[in-house]
Write an enzyme that holds these catalytic residues in place. Structure first.
Site, PDB file in Angstrom:
ATOM      1  N   THR A 158       0.824  -1.211   0.000  1.00  0.00           N
ATOM      2  CA  THR A 158       0.000   0.000   0.000  1.00  0.00           C
ATOM      3  C   THR A 158       0.858   1.261   0.000  1.00  0.00           C
ATOM      4  OG1 THR A 158      -1.767  -1.132   1.184  1.00  0.00           O
ATOM      5  CG2 THR A 158      -1.780   1.272   1.254  1.00  0.00           C
ATOM      6  N   ASP A 239      -2.507  -9.497  14.850  1.00  0.00           N
ATOM      7  CA  ASP A 239      -3.791  -9.308  15.527  1.00  0.00           C
ATOM      8  C   ASP A 239      -4.256  -7.862  15.430  1.00  0.00           C
ATOM      9  OD1 ASP A 239      -3.945 -11.983  16.214  1.00  0.00           O
ATOM     10  OD2 ASP A 239      -3.019 -11.699  18.183  1.00  0.00           O
ATOM     11  N   GLU A 241      -3.523  -5.776  13.034  1.00  0.00           N
ATOM     12  CA  GLU A 241      -3.958  -5.525  11.658  1.00  0.00           C
ATOM     13  C   GLU A 241      -5.385  -6.009  11.454  1.00  0.00           C
ATOM     14  OE1 GLU A 241      -2.517  -6.363   7.054  1.00  0.00           O
ATOM     15  OE2 GLU A 241      -1.902  -7.732   8.647  1.00  0.00           O
TER      16      GLU A 241
END
Length: 378
Positions: A158, A239, A241
């Site tokens: 990203t 976790d 994320e």
């Protein structure tokens, strides 16, 4: 059934919602999406407000926010501009990795810049053959004196095409599986690294890129974490994320639900508002039920992370429930707006395109179901 927030949580939600109301009007998000333009102004404003490094402790210039506060931040960002919200998550992932595993020099140099938005770092883990199975990394980092020589290709990083640096995950030659993985900060000026933007269905403002590394020479002190820690570094933010992805999806679902209800109350057909039709009302009731449930699951994970409770299984439940709810709400928002919902003049089509990414990114729905099944002893 709505979430009950305490005074601190309500104040944080008001603060974050006010920030996005001031700096991210729907027209701004639409324009960035339509032109595929990185929201530079919003990124700078978020940095100045301390939102890009909110997870960092005060000693590094951050706000020291816990997981509950971060979930509220991500939810409000998702409500305003889920594309940009995804970028905030990437910044927090990179900052958290550096805060936990970086050397004293890396922390001193980079974390204050994260806290004020002075650095934009992309997260480079996925590859063509290493998506859901990230242990299949093929990118290599070969030690050569005081440097690493990195070769390989990263996908779906990203914002990498406009980033200052990429946190690249690679493996030492001759290793496999979880062994030999390492993380390296590779700066965008490196002559051996090139980032090429991909043409995607959604999240078109922040964008995602393919990063190609060809004999990229990286100083050994750019490594994050010590020998044998690469797998821990890679998994460290998993976790969080999934929590962040769930929070973004619940915020976006809530926005679309509120907007669609308003539209149906105003739109008249057959001599009465569309909201008076039972088939329509029941669809909205189902979506509201799913949104409330996803929000409650998400905040339960947030409170668990904030108190140190194990949340790995619950994070998958929240991520799956929230992202599939977002997709369902977006689908119905387009359907219920009819022809207008299908035009680029309507905000709901942007959410429809963005929602699909959230069912894939951060662990695809099928992977989450498999994790949940294992948790059931299957």
């Amino acid at each position: 059934m709505r979430l009950m927030e305490d005074t601190r949580e309500s104040a944080l939600r008001e603060e974050f919602r006010a920030f996005f109301a001031e700096h991210c009007a729907p027209e701004y998000a639409d324009e960035c999406d339509a032109r595929g333009r990185f929201p530079e102004e919003l990124y700078r404003a978020a940095g100045q407000a301390g939102l890009l490094g909110a997870c960092l402790p005060a000693e590094h210039g951050g706000r020291g926010e816990d997981a509950t506060a971060l979930a509220i931040l991500f939810s409000e960002a998702g409500r305003a501009f889920p594309d940009f919200a995804n970028l905030i998550v990437r910044q927090h992932l990179c900052a958290t990795v550096l805060e936990r595993f970086g050397s004293p020099e890396q922390r001193a140099e980079l974390l204050p810049r994260f806290a004020r938005g002075g650095i934009h770092m992309a997260f480079g883990a996925s590859e063509r053959g290493a998506g859901s199975d990230v242990t299949a990394l093929a990118t290599t980092a070969r030690r050569d004196g005081g440097e690493y020589v990195v070769d390989g290709e990263k996908l779906y990083a990203t914002g990498a095409h406009v980033a200052d640096a990429v946190l690249v995950f690679a493996r030492e030659p001759g290793t496999s599986g979880r062994e030999g993985i390492c993380a390296l900060v590779v700066w965008s000026g490196n002559p051996g690294m090139r980032a090429e933007r991909l043409d995607t269905l959604g999240v078109r403002a922040t964008g995602t890129a393919m990063v190609t590394l060809t004999a990229a020479r990286v100083p050994a002190d750019a490594r994050v974490g010590g020998d044998g820690e690469g797998w821990r570094v890679l998994r460290s933010g998993l976790d969080m994320e999934r929590l962040a992805t769930a929070a973004i999806a619940t915020g976006a679902s809530r926005f679309l639900l509120d907007r669609t209800i308003g539209y149906l109350n105003e739109r008249r057909q057959f001599g009465r508002p569309l909201s008076g039709l039972q088939a329509v009302r029941h669809r909205l009731a189902d979506l509201a039920m799913r949104t409330d449930a996803a929000e409650l699951a998400t905040m339960a994970v947030a409170h668990g992370l904030a108190t140190g409770a194990p949340v790995h299984l619950d994070a998958s439940v929240a991520k799956l429930a929230a992202t599939e709810t977002y997709m369902a709400v977006a689908h119905q928002a387009v359907q219920l707006e009819g022809g207008h919902g299908y035009t680029k003049d309507s905000v709901v089509q942007r959410h429809y395109r963005d929602a699909k990414m959230y069912e894939i990114g951060g662990g695809a729905s099928d992977v989450q179901r498999d994790i949940i099944a294992r948790g059931l002893g299957l």
